[in-house]
Design a protein around this motif. Sequence first.
Motif, PDB file in Angstrom:
ATOM      1  N   PHE D 145       0.832  -1.208   0.000  1.00 27.74           N
ATOM      2  CA  PHE D 145       0.000   0.000   0.000  1.00 27.74           C
ATOM      3  C   PHE D 145       0.868   1.262   0.000  1.00 27.74           C
ATOM      4  CE2 PHE D 145      -3.360  -2.833   1.951  1.00 27.74           C
ATOM      5  CZ  PHE D 145      -4.269  -2.702   0.919  1.00 27.74           C
ATOM      6  N   PRO D 146       1.912   1.325   0.848  1.00 27.10           N
ATOM      7  CA  PRO D 146       2.753   2.518   0.834  1.00 27.10           C
ATOM      8  C   PRO D 146       3.370   2.805  -0.537  1.00 27.10           C
ATOM      9  CG  PRO D 146       3.109   1.331   2.862  1.00 27.10           C
ATOM     10  CD  PRO D 146       2.222   0.457   2.004  1.00 27.10           C
ATOM     11  N   THR D 147       3.791   1.766  -1.259  1.00 27.02           N
ATOM     12  CA  THR D 147       4.368   2.012  -2.587  1.00 27.02           C
ATOM     13  C   THR D 147       3.368   2.738  -3.471  1.00 27.02           C
ATOM     14  OG1 THR D 147       5.827   0.091  -2.429  1.00 27.02           O
ATOM     15  CG2 THR D 147       5.321   0.892  -4.648  1.00 27.02           C
ATOM     16  N   GLY D 148       2.145   2.218  -3.530  1.00 29.96           N
ATOM     17  CA  GLY D 148       1.127   2.855  -4.361  1.00 29.96           C
ATOM     18  C   GLY D 148       0.754   4.242  -3.874  1.00 29.96           C
ATOM     19  N   ALA D 149       0.639   4.384  -2.568  1.00 26.45           N
ATOM     20  CA  ALA D 149       0.186   5.665  -2.001  1.00 26.45           C
ATOM     21  C   ALA D 149       1.270   6.734  -2.080  1.00 26.45           C
ATOM     22  CB  ALA D 149      -0.253   5.456  -0.551  1.00 26.45           C
ATOM     23  N   ASP D 168      -7.720   6.022  -0.053  1.00 28.17           N
ATOM     24  CA  ASP D 168      -8.712   4.944  -0.087  1.00 28.17           C
ATOM     25  C   ASP D 168      -8.184   3.916  -1.087  1.00 28.17           C
ATOM     26  OD1 ASP D 168     -11.158   3.538  -1.136  1.00 28.17           O
ATOM     27  OD2 ASP D 168     -12.165   4.820   0.328  1.00 28.17           O
ATOM     28  N   SER D 169      -7.639   2.818  -0.566  1.00 26.06           N
ATOM     29  CA  SER D 169      -6.963   1.845  -1.431  1.00 26.06           C
ATOM     30  C   SER D 169      -7.784   0.579  -1.608  1.00 26.06           C
ATOM     31  CB  SER D 169      -5.607   1.460  -0.841  1.00 26.06           C
ATOM     32  OG  SER D 169      -4.754   2.581  -0.806  1.00 26.06           O
ATOM     33  N   LYS D 170      -7.630  -0.027  -2.780  1.00 34.13           N
ATOM     34  CA  LYS D 170      -8.346  -1.242  -3.115  1.00 34.13           C
ATOM     35  C   LYS D 170      -7.319  -2.288  -3.521  1.00 34.13           C
ATOM     36  CE  LYS D 170     -11.270   2.358  -3.954  1.00 34.13           C
ATOM     37  NZ  LYS D 170     -10.869   3.798  -3.949  1.00 34.13           N
ATOM     38  N   SER D 171      -7.244  -3.352  -2.741  1.00 32.62           N
ATOM     39  CA  SER D 171      -6.190  -4.344  -2.973  1.00 32.62           C
ATOM     40  C   SER D 171      -6.732  -5.685  -3.422  1.00 32.62           C
ATOM     41  CB  SER D 171      -5.390  -4.571  -1.692  1.00 32.62           C
ATOM     42  OG  SER D 171      -4.498  -5.659  -1.860  1.00 32.62           O
ATOM     43  N   LEU D 233      -5.198  -0.497  -6.478  1.00 29.71           N
ATOM     44  CA  LEU D 233      -5.640   0.759  -7.067  1.00 29.71           C
ATOM     45  C   LEU D 233      -5.793   1.727  -5.907  1.00 29.71           C
ATOM     46  CD1 LEU D 233      -7.950   2.824  -8.165  1.00 29.71           C
ATOM     47  CD2 LEU D 233      -6.665   1.749 -10.000  1.00 29.71           C
ATOM     48  N   THR D 234      -5.028   2.791  -5.920  1.00 27.20           N
ATOM     49  CA  THR D 234      -5.074   3.761  -4.836  1.00 27.20           C
ATOM     50  C   THR D 234      -5.773   5.025  -5.307  1.00 27.20           C
ATOM     51  OG1 THR D 234      -2.984   2.931  -3.946  1.00 27.20           O
ATOM     52  CG2 THR D 234      -3.649   5.146  -3.273  1.00 27.20           C
ATOM     53  N   THR D 235      -6.800   5.437  -4.567  1.00 23.09           N
ATOM     54  CA  THR D 235      -7.462   6.703  -4.840  1.00 23.09           C
ATOM     55  C   THR D 235      -7.119   7.648  -3.697  1.00 23.09           C
ATOM     56  OG1 THR D 235      -9.297   5.350  -5.698  1.00 23.09           O
ATOM     57  CG2 THR D 235      -9.663   7.719  -5.544  1.00 23.09           C
ATOM     58  N   ALA D 236      -6.351   8.675  -4.012  1.00 18.36           N
ATOM     59  CA  ALA D 236      -5.963   9.637  -2.971  1.00 18.36           C
ATOM     60  C   ALA D 236      -6.751  10.922  -3.163  1.00 18.36           C
ATOM     61  CB  ALA D 236      -4.462   9.912  -3.047  1.00 18.36           C
ATOM     62  N   HIS D 237      -7.473  11.303  -2.095  1.00 12.00           N
ATOM     63  CA  HIS D 237      -8.289  12.518  -2.115  1.00 12.00           C
ATOM     64  C   HIS D 237      -7.610  13.588  -1.250  1.00 12.00           C
ATOM     65  CE1 HIS D 237     -11.774   9.951  -3.383  1.00 12.00           C
ATOM     66  NE2 HIS D 237     -11.291   9.090  -2.509  1.00 12.00           N
ATOM     67  N   SER D 238      -7.383  14.762  -1.781  1.00 16.48           N
ATOM     68  CA  SER D 238      -6.792  15.845  -0.967  1.00 16.48           C
ATOM     69  C   SER D 238      -7.423  17.176  -1.328  1.00 16.48           C
ATOM     70  CB  SER D 238      -5.292  15.986  -1.228  1.00 16.48           C
ATOM     71  OG  SER D 238      -4.663  14.759  -1.377  1.00 16.48           O
ATOM     72  N   PHE D 239      -7.514  18.035  -0.351  1.00 18.77           N
ATOM     73  CA  PHE D 239      -7.992  19.390  -0.617  1.00 18.77           C
ATOM     74  C   PHE D 239      -6.789  20.293  -0.865  1.00 18.77           C
ATOM     75  CE2 PHE D 239     -11.509  17.419   1.612  1.00 18.77           C
ATOM     76  CZ  PHE D 239     -12.543  17.737   0.750  1.00 18.77           C
ATOM     77  N   LEU D 240      -6.792  20.944  -2.008  1.00 22.59           N
ATOM     78  CA  LEU D 240      -5.661  21.789  -2.402  1.00 22.59           C
ATOM     79  C   LEU D 240      -5.615  23.062  -1.556  1.00 22.59           C
ATOM     80  CD1 LEU D 240      -6.077  21.338  -6.228  1.00 22.59           C
ATOM     81  CD2 LEU D 240      -3.999  20.760  -4.944  1.00 22.59           C
ATOM     82  N   SER D 300      -3.310   5.790  -8.490  1.00 29.92           N
ATOM     83  CA  SER D 300      -2.166   5.000  -8.967  1.00 29.92           C
ATOM     84  C   SER D 300      -2.539   3.536  -9.039  1.00 29.92           C
ATOM     85  CB  SER D 300      -0.949   5.183  -8.051  1.00 29.92           C
ATOM     86  OG  SER D 300      -1.144   4.510  -6.825  1.00 29.92           O
ATOM     87  N   ALA D 301      -1.845   2.827  -9.911  1.00 33.14           N
ATOM     88  CA  ALA D 301      -2.051   1.379 -10.062  1.00 33.14           C
ATOM     89  C   ALA D 301      -0.706   0.683 -10.024  1.00 33.14           C
ATOM     90  CB  ALA D 301      -2.752   1.072 -11.391  1.00 33.14           C
ATOM     91  N   ILE D 302      -0.610  -0.330  -9.177  1.00 33.22           N
ATOM     92  CA  ILE D 302       0.585  -1.183  -9.156  1.00 33.22           C
ATOM     93  C   ILE D 302       0.147  -2.637  -9.041  1.00 33.22           C
ATOM     94  CG2 ILE D 302       2.097   0.525  -8.026  1.00 33.22           C
ATOM     95  CD1 ILE D 302       1.726  -1.177  -5.407  1.00 33.22           C
TER      96      ILE D 302
END
Lengths: 336, 336, 336, 336
Positions: D145-149, D168-171, D233-240, D300-302
């Motif tokens: 997970f850390p690699t993808g994130a 929010d990761s999907k493994s 598949l990692t979906t990272a949500h952030s507020f700019l 990201s996808a790994i």
Amino acid sequence: MIKVGIVGASGYTGGELLRFLKNHSNAEVVAATSRKFDGIPIHKVHPHLRDIDLKFENLKPSEIDADLVFTATPHGASMKIVPELIEEGVKVVDLSGDYRFEDTDVYEKWYGFKHTNPLDAVYGLPEINRAEIKKADLIANPGCFPTGAILACLPIVAEKLVDTIIVDSKSGVSGAGVKPTEASHYPNCSDNVAPYAVTSHRHMPEIQEKLRKFGDVKVSFTPHLVPVTRGILTTAHSFLKEDVSSDYVKEIYDKFYEGEPFVRVLDTSEIPRLSSVRGSNYCHIGCFDIDENGRIVLVSAIDNLVKGASGQAIQNMNLMFRFPETESIETVGLHP
Amino acid sequence: MIKVGIVGASGYTGGELLRFLKNHSNAEVVAATSRKFDGIPIHKVHPHLRDIDLKFENLKPSEIDADLVFTATPHGASMKIVPELIEEGVKVVDLSGDYRFEDTDVYEKWYGFKHTNPLDAVYGLPEINRAEIKKADLIANPGCFPTGAILACLPIVAEKLVDTIIVDSKSGVSGAGVKPTEASHYPNCSDNVAPYAVTSHRHMPEIQEKLRKFGDVKVSFTPHLVPVTRGILTTAHSFLKEDVSSDYVKEIYDKFYEGEPFVRVLDTSEIPRLSSVRGSNYCHIGCFDIDENGRIVLVSAIDNLVKGASGQAIQNMNLMFRFPETESIETVGLHP
Amino acid sequence: MIKVGIVGASGYTGGELLRFLKNHSNAEVVAATSRKFDGIPIHKVHPHLRDIDLKFENLKPSEIDADLVFTATPHGASMKIVPELIEEGVKVVDLSGDYRFEDTDVYEKWYGFKHTNPLDAVYGLPEINRAEIKKADLIANPGCFPTGAILACLPIVAEKLVDTIIVDSKSGVSGAGVKPTEASHYPNCSDNVAPYAVTSHRHMPEIQEKLRKFGDVKVSFTPHLVPVTRGILTTAHSFLKEDVSSDYVKEIYDKFYEGEPFVRVLDTSEIPRLSSVRGSNYCHIGCFDIDENGRIVLVSAIDNLVKGASGQAIQNMNLMFRFPETESIETVGLHP
Amino acid sequence: MIKVGIVGASGYTGGELLRFLKNHSNAEVVAATSRKFDGIPIHKVHPHLRDIDLKFENLKPSEIDADLVFTATPHGASMKIVPELIEEGVKVVDLSGDYRFEDTDVYEKWYGFKHTNPLDAVYGLPEINRAEIKKADLIANPGCFPTGAILACLPIVAEKLVDTIIVDSKSGVSGAGVKPTEASHYPNCSDNVAPYAVTSHRHMPEIQEKLRKFGDVKVSFTPHLVPVTRGILTTAHSFLKEDVSSDYVKEIYDKFYEGEPFVRVLDTSEIPRLSSVRGSNYCHIGCFDIDENGRIVLVSAIDNLVKGASGQAIQNMNLMFRFPETESIETVGLHP
């Protein structure tokens, strides 16, 4: 016994309406329309519905002699037939997005075309509008993602515990409909997770409009397609404005949904699972975990074709006609 | 209202019995036994069954006060508890293989151990034994593969059209039970098709013994595990002894299964599909195609946990107690 | 370094050819044709092939300046372009069915149209035609089911141990191609097993024609679509004419395939699995079990897109140009 | 040619190390240890690796005569063998979590036991530590997970554009290892999406510690198990924090990862997909969409077993020994 028509009966939501109505004590399907399958027996399209003595018919809405019509038609198509039905005194449960918004501008912005026939409709989520639904002639049946997201977030919004929510939803492929596309092509969706309409999905403003009636909240929404046939698993992430405990939040949910026939708040440590609601009208809600950053995670599970569409449509019909609310939709999920 | 007990209620077949009996008008579950989950509420193990006010109990058979007991116990375990129940006047539907064979030698050869308590039992396939089931005290509920295979082949065997059948079956993984094993490990069964017990599966002699009552036939059987949760798709290949047509064979099937509440003979050109029977007690049969070599192909679809196990068990109970045969198991398949 | 063209490069077999050729020391892709994607970079269609500096081009065969062309074109389309290429002295590996049959009548009967340009071609299964392939200008690359079925059955046919074979094959959905259809629609194929073209698949006569060169045998064939992306698992059932042992048959196979770079005969008790050959050019063969009725079961596993199509096409190219036979296709399967 | 040992070679990461090293020009596997499979040939456990002339051996680390050892051992086990190897002058790439943290307290808090043998190690993510890896004797190979994130979020953190990230990761299920459990039981994970360790996963502090070296950021992390064999598949949500455009952010990513052999920044409108990296060492990053609330989505996808484990381990070995960085791990993903 009321007479019921289904416009657009050959799709998945049409099939589900037929499946449930088959066992309904107070309603009988008198017409199932389809342009493409005119004259074809139901079971040729819905292979599981073998003992229904009914054929698809290419009927105009005015040709349907019914007390209630379900319009399982695409966005933009419903607005062309619903007003005529309403005028004739037929009650309507519309499964499209056409009547879901109070603000027509929002609809036009997100759906990308002019709304030619705005009408007053009641948003058909019984958990928030039960009383209005009972008196309504036109129900806007909620979208599938909004059903899962609103039910997951409603109590915490109503309690003013959050002001921003990130909804990360995972939907089964039946949500994309009966028509083969690249997105639903097995080699594309199997063994994959595909985010789509990442910041532009039309269900976002629907979730937001409905939640805002309960509290001032901004919703960010991203759906994903997962290799699952049925079901939506919604993971809602929010930062708490107050330092409350997981147990405290769970109690709020327990109280909020007490007596609801189709919502189940799970025990602490239980995680909602799609198979528990598969094929059923239930929504399971759970999790309530809070991390070091004050983020709370709420998870809900529904069947996108049932509580997210046809089951809820029948729940609305039951309310409109004062039938028992659970009539014909009381079966539990198919696990495993 | 009869009182029903379930011995071994924590497995998948136990869960299915509970799911159906929840809605049964004439039967009430009074005991669900489990050694491992003694004192645990049902929904902690069967997460979809949330509103059942029952806990697993570690009971001896003699402690169950019931009119009928389902023994959802492993092969070899049933024979240790069934005789005691029968002696006490409790009717039993046994879901193991222990009482399926008329010839105890065959049982011992294929199951690999001594049968300590042979009893007279009726093989609980209503399509062949309905009258006997009604009078029986002990039902040997058929195996999942045999249910699919026998129903697919019975009419053609009874008509003496074939003398050899190759049954190539494809089973969902729930057939392997609730306990994680290498065979049920997701990375092993996903994206794979695994033949197993290729010439040595214990369901072969069961299929053969039952079919032979209708015609002299040799059965060769090979099961495969496919990446499917529920369902058995059976492809039966046979060389016809006479030059008959596909339509002629279909007519034989139509006639044979006329009036059967749970068997549907599909139209020509329809292929049975698992989703049409998913979660339901139906068996769909179709195909009837004949190739240049005189090989006929018969295909059946069942849900291994329902018609292949618990649904059929309840069908048997309904017959034994003269309830409507379809009571609580009349729902159709979950498609898609 | 030879120059290679791919006609019809946007499909799955085109993508696999590009994937392998990317790492080929002696061959360079100079043209990848596509009418639909003219001018589009490769990675927009094949998202895994990001570092190939090539665009699809809408070229006529005569516009391709290459030493060898792979025609990854549909049945009926190849025959319109292959003759022109051959005439210009370009070597061709054709992945369609157009040149697979020695008997044009058989082709026309099973493919349903006239063959306008019959040419002499070598059937490109190296395990039976290696010497001829080396000298050929036109290779008819074998079908996916025939590759799995022929390799599974060849030794036992050559040894005259059987005269009838029932081939029950299970194919992944990528075999249906890149274009979305009802058959490849996720909700239709997930959690299902679908027999199709049950007695009428065009690969049957191909299997039969090739096996008959080794022994007099009748082939009955039924393919199934399984919820798998890649891979064909073939279960071949035959009744032995002689009373031989499983070990004896395994020895025949060991000897027959000794030295073959891409066939592996598994140990007794090992069952071929799709993940062992996923993405690779290997064919695993195993089982050899014999039941009480004298039925022997042979099982093979291939990747339908590799040994069943593009990998074998490159193996043929390697042979035609005297490159090392395994060049660029030596990677093993992706397990799990 | 260096000599390489693999401790714990029977698991999935062991299998992947063997798969890649099979084709490595500069490294040879001299020992593959396993207590359970001592004396068993490799292919009995890894059925795709048929031509490796090697058996599992039950060896102590000191008995391995190697230049480098991969310790594919569980958390807590590595710390018992790594120090001894390092002392003997053997280089080590450790695939467990034991040496990933600079702050031992954080390790002990999240892993729940005392660290008995802290050592200086370099965190083996080449994209941030290439120079240090080249000089290191001990590499802590990153978590999946850390690699993808980290790869998904690093540039935006380094640019100080965000201060909070919800990952929010999907493994895929192979991440849970080779041992069957309830979580990996097919009927439990098929057709389901299961959030787990919702606020308590040990990869969260790893992601946070590494990202904080580049910018002050709080990470909230929730993993989900999806019905996929391989891939995260990692979906990272952030507020700019600033009002920047999607294109601006994409440019930052393009520049940040320029020249990286295994990271590909996708074009605008492309969404990373698991099949594009399946079986490969690539990480695909894309999306960059920004919604009305100023939330940016990075995806990201790994392949969890390759870039998320064994492929990256070999990339680290290649760097440590000054081999070409891509040696033996240059193959692209297996799509479809």
